[in-house]
Write a protein that holds these residues in place. Structure first.
Motif, mmCIF file in Angstrom:
data_model
loop_
_atom_site.group_PDB
_atom_site.id
_atom_site.type_symbol
_atom_site.label_atom_id
_atom_site.label_comp_id
_atom_site.label_asym_id
_atom_site.label_seq_id
_atom_site.Cartn_x
_atom_site.Cartn_y
_atom_site.Cartn_z
ATOM 1 N N UNK A 120 -12.112 -5.035 13.806
ATOM 2 C CA UNK A 120 -11.612 -3.626 13.593
ATOM 3 C C UNK A 120 -10.250 -3.517 13.440
ATOM 4 N N UNK A 121 -9.635 -4.240 13.863
ATOM 5 C CA UNK A 121 -8.022 -4.161 13.953
ATOM 6 C C UNK A 121 -7.639 -4.696 12.465
ATOM 7 N N UNK A 122 -8.180 -5.742 11.940
ATOM 8 C CA UNK A 122 -7.942 -6.291 10.626
ATOM 9 C C UNK A 122 -8.204 -5.290 9.632
ATOM 10 N N UNK A 123 -9.539 -4.716 9.699
ATOM 11 C CA UNK A 123 -9.766 -3.558 8.821
ATOM 12 C C UNK A 123 -8.735 -2.510 8.637
ATOM 13 N N UNK A 124 -8.413 -1.980 9.841
ATOM 14 C CA UNK A 124 -7.351 -0.911 10.132
ATOM 15 C C UNK A 124 -6.174 -1.444 9.430
ATOM 16 N N UNK A 125 -5.711 -2.707 9.507
ATOM 17 C CA UNK A 125 -4.397 -3.280 8.838
ATOM 18 C C UNK A 125 -4.513 -3.317 7.471
ATOM 19 N N UNK A 126 -5.723 -3.808 7.021
ATOM 20 C CA UNK A 126 -5.809 -3.553 5.485
ATOM 21 C C UNK A 126 -6.083 -2.184 4.876
ATOM 22 N N UNK A 127 -6.685 -1.196 5.566
ATOM 23 C CA UNK A 127 -6.631 0.131 5.140
ATOM 24 C C UNK A 127 -5.400 0.731 5.053
ATOM 25 N N UNK A 128 -4.552 0.266 6.058
ATOM 26 C CA UNK A 128 -3.231 0.869 6.165
ATOM 27 C C UNK A 128 -2.280 0.221 4.806
ATOM 28 N N UNK A 129 -2.457 -1.117 4.554
ATOM 29 C CA UNK A 129 -1.863 -1.587 3.280
ATOM 30 C C UNK A 129 -2.170 -0.744 1.968
ATOM 31 N N UNK A 130 -3.659 -0.756 1.966
ATOM 32 C CA UNK A 130 -4.147 -0.023 0.683
ATOM 33 C C UNK A 130 -3.532 1.515 0.550
ATOM 34 N N UNK A 131 -3.437 2.065 1.651
ATOM 35 C CA UNK A 131 -3.041 3.535 1.620
ATOM 36 C C UNK A 131 -1.432 3.572 1.226
ATOM 37 N N UNK A 132 -0.743 2.654 1.823
ATOM 38 C CA UNK A 132 0.792 2.495 1.439
ATOM 39 C C UNK A 132 1.021 2.018 0.243
ATOM 40 N N UNK A 133 0.044 1.191 -0.512
ATOM 41 C CA UNK A 133 0.244 0.864 -1.922
ATOM 42 C C UNK A 133 -0.188 2.043 -2.645
ATOM 43 N N UNK A 134 -1.312 2.696 -2.361
ATOM 44 C CA UNK A 134 -1.429 4.098 -3.089
ATOM 45 C C UNK A 134 -0.481 4.925 -3.043
ATOM 46 N N UNK A 135 0.208 5.148 -2.073
ATOM 47 C CA UNK A 135 1.149 6.215 -1.893
ATOM 48 C C UNK A 135 2.324 5.754 -2.918
ATOM 49 N N UNK A 136 2.820 4.317 -2.899
ATOM 50 C CA UNK A 136 3.761 4.054 -3.572
ATOM 51 C C UNK A 136 3.502 4.358 -5.262
ATOM 52 N N UNK A 137 2.403 4.257 -5.682
ATOM 53 C CA UNK A 137 1.792 4.130 -6.942
ATOM 54 C C UNK A 137 1.944 5.778 -7.046
ATOM 55 N N UNK A 138 1.468 6.673 -6.250
ATOM 56 C CA UNK A 138 1.355 8.088 -6.565
ATOM 57 C C UNK A 138 2.956 8.756 -6.738
ATOM 58 N N UNK A 139 3.848 8.028 -5.918
ATOM 59 C CA UNK A 139 5.308 8.642 -5.931
ATOM 60 C C UNK A 139 5.811 7.881 -6.936
#
Length: 670
Positions: A651-670
């Protein structure tokens, strides 16, 4: 002052809801709760009507220390809020009055009384809200209270399924509205309507918000193909609740659409109107075709709500098209027609659901094939229901004709639009509107004829008794308003003037001061409608014809058995049925649109076995849209089900991967 009283009435409705619990053992609690609800609804109606007819110099506003921290709850009553508050108030008055008599036949009062006034309070807060948080909170309160009323008879499997579908559609609509308000508040950072109103949005954001609000408000209103909950929820709910949901709650959904699109968004492009016009035209004609195939009286009325919502959205789409092309007088005409139909539908649809509730209470039946002959057993209900049938069929001189006539007048001025795509679409929509009006008349000939005329088709219909005085009073009050709004449409246009001017830039010309003068929406040389003169001519013609027939045909009087067409047995089986009445229309339209198929079993000559016919009709919206979605959801749920058995490290690994994905998505968006 009016806003203060309206908010106090909403709070009083909430307290009335809470008061139903300690009164559970009191024998007269139905009368107390419904009487209090009617009283507070009357005060709300007076506030809304007073603010509409005698508006304040500035719309009254108020900020209460509730809602979001450091922001508060914003409330405001402008002309649009006042109009819909009056509609909610009248719906609460008439529904409560009907319920006083109807509740004697209701077996689930414990599960209805707490949520009925809460439902009205939620709808009132929606139209008074002046920020997104209060609006969405009240919207969800309205949805949950109405869901509780739909599942009041939850032990019946069909009712539980109706509640499940309704709650799912309500959640989808609310999610769409949350996204829409999130986009509206992105630039300004504020959820107050006063700030959003002044914020400029990009064309892309405007288009996305329009689509989201169409989904959010359209799912609650019953816009095709988001109408799936209506034919399930209305038969499941008690009849006075069905009247509120169909006659009032769907209008609150229209309010939400008008508030966001016409007030907060104000789209400048004409392409958005194309979507609304297309959906409105399809909704109108499919709604009435669905209704024609029904044998359940309440399901038939539910599908006619879909049809009338389509008519309302046709007017709104026309108004958006004309406003985008800077033709304010045509935009005012279209918006007036739409809002006029909002008022009219709230009156005659509530009346018709009251009538169906009276029939259900007296016979225990919703199947029109088991009714008949009720004109002799329930004369008061018959007259009131007939008025509702004439009004919803858009026949003069009642109110349904006046608003649909205005809609056609708006369609006829569409050549002023420069876009050829809109011109062609509006011609097609006009043809669909004319078709839906004709089919609606045929449908209510079926509904009234099968239910009230002929011979009783069951023992319960033969033994039916008239409902009590409170229920009859509610029906006749709505019937009277249908008549008054129909023969004095000019005064209705004048009353809607402040709302139309606020959003279209100008109102229709002020109608003549004598209340009996003809309605002239554009110019005397172009078109006018003298409803009172038409009413007088119809009355004189009808009375004259009746008198002539009576004076000629009844002298001398001969009494004999009625001609029985060669059948000596006066059996109800020799009458038309609901299926046989709709068969020609079903064969013309339903075979292609609904995939209707007939299976006939005809015994050979000499075989005494009865002939049989079975008809199967498919719902293209349900089978083509909702069933695949449900299957996909179940498939994904099955695939994702193992995730609930993971270890904490995974579960912690999934949360970490999701956080990385959202940060990457935010950097692309901005």
């Amino acid at each position: 002052m009016t806003l203060d009283i309206a908010l106090c009435c909403s709070a009083a409705l909430l307290l009335t809801s809470l008061a139903s619990f300690p009164l559970r053992t009191f024998s007269g609690r139905n009368g107390v709760i419904y009487g209090a609800t009617a009283l507070f609804s009357l005060l709300s109606f007076a506030c809304g009507l007073g603010e509409l007819l005698f508006p304040s110099a500035e719309p009254p506003a108020m900020i209460l220390p509730a809602g979001l921290p450091w922001i508060g709850a914003h409330f405001r009553m402008d002309a649009l809020s006042a109009l819909f508050l009056a509609i909610i108030g009248w719906g609460g008055i008439s529904s409560s009055l009907f319920a006083i008599g109807y509740s004697r036949h209701e077996s689930a009062s414990d599960r209805i009384l707490p949520f009925f006034p809460l439902f009205l309070a939620g709808m009132s807060w929606v139209v008074l809200a002046d920020d997104a948080y209060v609006f969405l909170f009240a919207w969800e309160l309205m949805s949950l209270a109405s869901w509780a009323l739909v599942v009041s008879h939850h032990r019946e499997e069909a009712n539980a399924r109706a509640g499940h579908v309704y709650l799912t559609m309500a959640a989808v609509g609310a999610f769409a509205l949350i996204l829409a308000f999130g986009l509206l508040a992105t630039t300004s950072g504020s959820y107050a309507f006063s700030v959003i109103r002044e914020t400029a949005l990009s064309p892309l954001t405007t288009s996305v918000v329009l689509a989201l609000v169409t989904i959010g408000a359209g799912s609650k209103a019953g816009l095709f193909p988001l109408h799936a909950w209506l034919p399930l929820a209305h038969p499941a709910a008690p009849s006075h609740v069905s009247a509120l949901m169909s006659g009032v709650m769907t209008k609150v959904a229209v309010y939400g659409f008008v508030r966001v699109i016409f007030d907060l968004l104000r789209p400048a492009a004409w392409e958005g109107s194309f979507l609304i016009l297309f959906l409105g035209g399809i909704t109108a004609v499919l709604g009435v075709l669905y209704a024609l195939m029904q044998h359940d009286l309440k399901r038939l009325l539910a599908y006619h709500t879909v049809e009338n919502i389509g008519i309302i959205f046709i007017g709104l789409g026309l108004s958006l098209a004309f406003a985008a092309n800077r033709i304010p007088w045509a935009a005012a005409l279209s918006l007036t027609a739409s809002l006029f139909h909002v008022v009219n539908h709230s009156l005659f649809k509530s009346l018709l659901f009251f009538g169906s509730g009276a029939v259900l209470a007296s016979t225990g039946e919703r199947d029109m094939g088991k009714m008949g002959g009720l004109i002799h057993r329930m004369p008061g209900t018959t007259v009131a229901f007939l008025v509702g049938c004439v009004a919803i069929s858009a026949l003069p001189p009642l109110n349904g004709f006046a608003s649909e006539w205005l809609t056609f007048q708006a369609i006829l001025v569409s050549p002023n639009l420069p876009q050829w795509a809109l011109k062609f679409l509006i011609v097609a929509v006009g043809a669909l509107l004319a078709l839906s009006a004709a089919l609606a008349a045929a449908c209510f000939v079926k509904a009234f004829g099968m239910s009230f005329l002929g011979r009783p088709r069951s023992a319960s219909a033969a033994e039916a008794k008239e409902v009590g005085a409170p229920s009859l009073a509610a029906m006749f009050a709505n019937a009277l308003f249908c008549l008054l709004a129909g023969i004095f449409p000019g005064q209705m246009v004048n009353a809607l003037g402040p709302v139309v001017k606020e959003f279209a830039g100008q109102a229709l010309p002020q109608q003549s001061v004598p209340f009996w003068a003809p309605m002239v929406p554009i110019a005397q040389t172009r078109s006018s409608y003298d409803a009172l003169l038409l009413f007088v001519l119809i009355a004189i013609t009808a009375l004259g014809a009746a008198g002539l027939v009576r004076s000629i045909g009844f002298r001398p009087i001969r009494r004999s058995a009625a001609w029985d067409c060669g059948y000596p047995d006066a059996s109800p089986a020799t009458q038309y049925t609901t299926a046989s009445f709709a068969q020609p229309i079903r064969r013309v339209y339903a075979s292609s649109i609904f995939g209707a198929r007939e299976k006939v079993e005809m015994p050979p000559p000499g075989d005494p076995a009865p002939a049989r016919i079975a008809v199967k009709i498919h719902d293209p919206a349900w089978e083509g849209l909702y069933v695949p979605i449900a299957k996909a959801v179940l498939f994904l749920a099955g695939k994702l089900n193992p995730m609930q058995f993971l270890t904490i490290r995974r579960y912690l690994l999934l949360v970490f991967l999701l956080l990385i994905f959202l940060l990457a998505l935010l950097s692309i968006w901005l």
